[in-house]
Every structure is written in structure tokens, then in C-alpha cells.
Write a protein that holds these residues in place. Structure first.
Motif, PDB file in Angstrom:
ATOM      1  N   TRP A  59      -9.668 -12.383  -7.676  1.00  0.00           N
ATOM      2  CA  TRP A  59      -8.246 -12.151  -7.491  1.00  0.00           C
ATOM      3  C   TRP A  59      -7.437 -12.758  -8.634  1.00  0.00           C
ATOM      4  N   THR A  80      -2.833 -16.090   2.601  1.00  0.00           N
ATOM      5  CA  THR A  80      -2.314 -14.719   2.679  1.00  0.00           C
ATOM      6  C   THR A  80      -3.461 -13.723   2.828  1.00  0.00           C
ATOM      7  N   LYS A  81      -4.663 -14.160   2.477  1.00  0.00           N
ATOM      8  CA  LYS A  81      -5.853 -13.325   2.661  1.00  0.00           C
ATOM      9  C   LYS A  81      -6.615 -13.726   3.918  1.00  0.00           C
ATOM     10  N   TRP A  82      -6.814 -15.020   4.127  1.00  0.00           N
ATOM     11  CA  TRP A  82      -7.537 -15.518   5.303  1.00  0.00           C
ATOM     12  C   TRP A  82      -6.600 -16.431   6.095  1.00  0.00           C
ATOM     13  N   ARG A 107      -8.171   0.782  -3.677  1.00  0.00           N
ATOM     14  CA  ARG A 107      -8.737  -0.543  -3.914  1.00  0.00           C
ATOM     15  C   ARG A 107      -9.276  -0.619  -5.341  1.00  0.00           C
ATOM     16  N   ASN A 164       0.833  -1.204   0.000  1.00  0.00           N
ATOM     17  CA  ASN A 164       0.000   0.000   0.000  1.00  0.00           C
ATOM     18  C   ASN A 164       0.868   1.255   0.000  1.00  0.00           C
ATOM     19  N   ARG A 191      -5.283  -7.153  -1.576  1.00  0.00           N
ATOM     20  CA  ARG A 191      -5.829  -8.364  -0.948  1.00  0.00           C
ATOM     21  C   ARG A 191      -7.332  -8.276  -0.757  1.00  0.00           C
ATOM     22  N   THR A 192      -7.835  -7.052  -0.558  1.00  0.00           N
ATOM     23  CA  THR A 192      -9.267  -6.859  -0.311  1.00  0.00           C
ATOM     24  C   THR A 192      -9.845  -5.931  -1.372  1.00  0.00           C
ATOM     25  N   GLY A 240      -0.304  -5.757  -0.111  1.00  0.00           N
ATOM     26  CA  GLY A 240      -1.031  -4.912   0.829  1.00  0.00           C
ATOM     27  C   GLY A 240      -2.526  -5.140   0.786  1.00  0.00           C
ATOM     28  N   SER A 241      -3.214  -4.518   1.731  1.00  0.00           N
ATOM     29  CA  SER A 241      -4.665  -4.721   1.861  1.00  0.00           C
ATOM     30  C   SER A 241      -5.435  -4.168   0.664  1.00  0.00           C
ATOM     31  N   GLN A 260       5.328  -8.145   0.333  1.00  0.00           N
ATOM     32  CA  GLN A 260       4.038  -8.531   0.883  1.00  0.00           C
ATOM     33  C   GLN A 260       2.912  -7.740   0.229  1.00  0.00           C
TER      34      GLN A 260
END
Length: 458
Positions: free
Chosen positions: A364, A442-444, A331, A314, A357-358, A353-354, A351
Motif C-alpha cells: 500500500w 482503515t483497512k482492518w 483493483r 469505487n 484498500r484491498t 474504497g475497497s 473515504q
């Protein structure tokens, strides 16, 4: 004279029949391609009218007809049919040498490299309509497959959540017709280039009859880029209609469809915006690999978010040399997950970021051990209702030939530790989690995945 005409007609028919048969033999196609004697798979198009007033040409005149459909090259030795060509009087403006050199510099970091064979033969082609894979693209090998899978995410977005009057369920995806496939592809490509143009203007690149620039010592031609015309459109709906009217240029065998889309993406983004998007870690969009080229993250992020961010975290972060690195700022509709067996969890810059990922919708693009795939849910509320995330279904499409239908996965984010242990032993002693499950985690975190009878892969 009458007898002579018949004999000549008969000879022509015999030659056409011989040519048709030879065209299906890979080894002969290779020879013909090498000597530039291959069967001409060119489609001429005569589409009149200005590119901005594309809505006024709603009769679809000049829409290229499919050529070579139903035959998929069976090996990399196949020749590349000539691309679909439109009239040079179609209303666009021709590419210049300066533009072509900037384009190549943005892609390769120099003006000498050209696309490899696997890129040149890549295009957007669906599996058979009314089948388990009707909504999915056939994906080839090489670096272009990442772009095809990224576009696949947008196709699923359109079919499940954007088009009107259709049920949002898995069965509806498998029941689409050829026309619905074409509408979905046009809508997906248009939405991507429109977002890249900051929702202000899109640029679509098509190949024409004429050559506008010649090779130089600093710019070796590829007999493709030199014949581009660029069409600018200032409305999203007009962009979608224009692409639909010229869809053969993206979905036809020999169309160079993936490259054309990538060119359109870059010109829509503009060179000025592109340079602002990139950072010291990424100065160009493709990286050489095993004789070909792979997409850098900036291309994938440009397809997903409209912005060519080189990183998946992010916002902005400081690099190892204290340089400022650019990540994802907002997003997007389609997200991104990645997992690799050699990846380090301590590498904060790697990694996801959110923001990715969201996403806004439960779709995805995944990079799992370097293999692109798409993971999605048919439940639009999955990411907006915490109750929906307790136990839910996902579908996985990895675009590899053995796959006959998407894999149905059931994810449980609230299972107990004894259920996790039982799941680990389900497919043999000492079994650990598959790469797909690791990507999902990595998401849940701590989620368990039921493969519903499918043997875990990847």
C-alpha cells in the motif's frame, strides 16, 4: 614547445582539481549555478537504432555512464547539475510547441508555470546495496516525493512477487546488488507507463542535445522540456529494456528523473485518455503549495492503476453539485490507504474504497497526515486467505532520513478488548493510537499494532 605543453597540462590539471573541490561546496555551487558557471555534469549518449526495434540493439551501446554518483546534495541551496543527454539521432520524435503547451496545461492548468527547484532536482536513487534499506529509494522533500514513494511500491512488488528465481522474504530485499536495484527500477517504471498506455503502447521521454521549440509569451521555456524526444514502444518487454538502457536519464543526479517519468506517464496515457479520466473536481494534475507543487490524487492513481482517477472511492459518485465524479474502477497490484487528523469520517467522497484498500498484492502507498509512506507484507496470500489476516507482519518505509531500516509491525485483527486497553497504555499514560495505526485501521478495523520495540511515530 615540449616544456610549454607540460606547463599547459599542469595548469589544466590544477584547474580540474580546483573545480572538483569547489563542486562539493554548497555555497559555491549556488553561486556558480546562478551565473551558469557550474560544473558540467552532462553525460552524452550515442544510442543508434529505431525506437521500436529497441530489442535489436541489445549490446547496450551508448548506455550513459554514472556521473556524480555518491554525492547527495545536502541542502536546497545546491545547484542542479545539467541533465543526462542523449544524441538527437537516437530515433525518437521531437516534442512540438503544441505538445509542450498541452503537457504544461495538463500539469499546471496553464502554460506559464514551470517546475519548482525541488522537482527539478528529484530523481530515482537507491540506498546502498546489501543494506537494510537496499530496496528503498532515497526520497527528497517537496511534491516529487509522492511520486517517488508510489514508484517505491512498484519496486517492492517487483522484488517480492514478480522477479523469478528469488525468495519472497524480507531478507531477500536487503540482499540486492546494484544491478538488481537497476533492474527493479527499470521494471517498475516500465510496468507503470505500460499500464498507463492501456497495455498497448508506452511512450518514454528523454532529453536530447538539440532544442526543438523556442520560448513564446504564452510558453516560457525551462531549458529542459524543449529538448525532449519521445520514444514509442509497443511491447512491455521492449519498454523495460529501453528504460534499462537509458536508466541514467532517470537515476542520475541532475537527470530531472522524476519529471521525465511524469512526462512519460502522461504521454503514455495520452491527452485524450487523460481528459476522460478527469472530472469537474480535477482539471489538472498538480496543485500549488508553499511555492512549489503537490501531486493531486489523479497522478497517484495513474501510477497505481494506470488510470488518472481523481478520487479514491469505487466507481462513480455524485458530487455536492450533482456533478459526476470519477473514482477507481478496478483493483490494482498496489493499493492505497490514507488517514489525516483533520479528515472527517462523514465525508463519503474522501473515504478510500475497497478497490484501493484491498489490492491484488499486500502493498500500500499510504498518505498519513500528508506524508507519503509504503506499507507492505512479504506474504503474497495475506489478502486472499482470511486465516492469514488474523495475525500478520507488516513493514513500513516512510522515506525520511532518520529511518535506518523499515519498521517491523505485527498486526492482530482478533485481539480482545483488554489487550487493546493494555496496548494503549504501553507507551505512556493517556496514549491514543498513532496515525500509522489509524491508517492501518482503515483497512482492518479494531486491529491492534505491536511496534516490536520501535517508538510509534508520524
Amino acid at each position: 614547445m615540449q616544456v610549454s605543453d607540460k606547463e599547459q597540462c599542469s595548469q589544466e590539471l590544477d584547474l580540474e582539481e580546483i573545480t572538483r573541490k569547489i563542486s562539493f561546496l554548497d555555497k559555491w555551487r549556488q553561486i556558480f549555478s546562478y551565473h551558469r558557471l557550474g560544473a558540467n555534469n552532462t553525460t552524452l549518449q550515442n544510442h543508434e537504432g529505431n525506437h521500436i526495434t529497441v530489442d535489436e540493439t541489445g549490446d547496450g551501446r551508448g548506455k550513459p555512464q554514472p556521473t556524480g554518483q555518491g554525492h547527495l546534495p545536502s541542502s536546497s541551496l545546491c545547484s542542479i547539475p545539467k541533465p543526462s543527454i542523449i544524441s538527437s539521432k537516437s530515433g525518437g520524435f521531437p516534442i512540438s510547441l503544441a505538445m509542450a503547451m498541452k503537457l504544461r496545461q495538463s500539469l499546471f492548468g496553464n502554460t506559464i508555470h514551470v517546475f519548482s527547484h525541488d522537482w527539478k532536482k528529484a530523481y530515482f536513487r537507491f540506498h546502498d546495496p546489501f543494506s537494510d534499506l537496499a530496496f528503498t529509494l532515497e526520497v527528497g522533500k517537496g511534491g516529487a516525493r509522492s511520486i517517488q514513494m508510489a514508484v517505491q511500491g512498484s519496486i517492492i512488488k517487483y522484488l517480492l512477487f514478480t522477479r523469478k528465481g528469488k525468495d519472497c522474504n524480507f531478507q531477500s530485499l536487503c540482499a540486492i546488488s546494484k544491478q538488481e536495484q537497476e533492474q527493479a527500477l527499470a521494471a517498475a517504471l516500465a510496468s507503470i507507463v505500460w499500464a498507463a498506455g492501456a497495455a498497448e503502447k508506452a511512450t518514454v521521454c528523454l532529453v536530447t542535445e538539440d532544442t526543438y521549440i523556442t520560448s513564446t509569451p504564452d510558453y516560457p521555456g525551462d531549458d529542459f522540456t524543449e529538448r525532449l524526444q519521445l520514444f514509442e514502444l509497443v511491447e512491455k518487454e521492449a519498454t523495460e529494456k529501453f528504460i534499462y538502457d537509458h536508466l541514467q536519464s532517470f537515476k542520475g543526479e541532475g537527470s530531472h528523473g522524476v519529471i521525465l517519468f511524469l512526462y512519460s506517464l502522461i504521454f503514455s496515457r495520452t491527452f485524450e485518455r487523460l481528459q476522460k479520466d478527469l472530472d469537474a473536481s480535477t482539471t489538472h494534475l498538480l496543485q500549488p503549495s508553499a511555492g512549489g507543487f503537490l501531486c493531486r490524487q489523479a497522478i497517484l492513481n495513474m501510477i497505481l492503476t494506470g488510470r488518472a482517477s481523481p478520487n479514491v472511492f469505487n466507481g462513480y459518485q455524485e458530487g455536492k453539485s450533482q456533478e459526476i465524479l470519477h473514482g477507481v474502477l478496478t483493483r490494482s497490484d498496489v493499493g492505497y490507504l490514507q488517514w489525516g487528523k483533520d479528515a472527517s469520517e462523514d465525508d463519503r467522497l474522501a473515504q478510500v474504497g475497497s478497490m484501493l484498500r484491498t489490492p491484488k498484492l499486500p502493498i500500500w502507498l499510504c498518505n498519513i497526515n500528508g506524508n507519503p509512506s509504503v506499507l507492505f507484507s512479504t506474504n503474497r496470500q495475506l489478502l486472499s486467505d482470511w486465516k492469514a489476516e488474523r495475525r500478520f507482519d507488516l513493514y513500513l518505509y516512510r522515506g525520511r532520513p532518520p529511518q535506518q531500516k523499515p519498521v517491523h509491525l505485527t498486526v492482530d485483527t482478533h485481539s480482545h478488548h483488554w489487550e487493546r486497553n493494555q496496548h494503549e497504555d504501553e507507551h505512556g499514560p493517556g496514549r491514543r493510537f498513532s496515525p500509522v495505526e489509524m491508517a492501518i485501521r482503515t483497512k482492518w478495523r479494531e486491529a491492534t499494532v505491536n511496534w516490536n520495540g520501535t517508538i510509534p511515530f508520524l
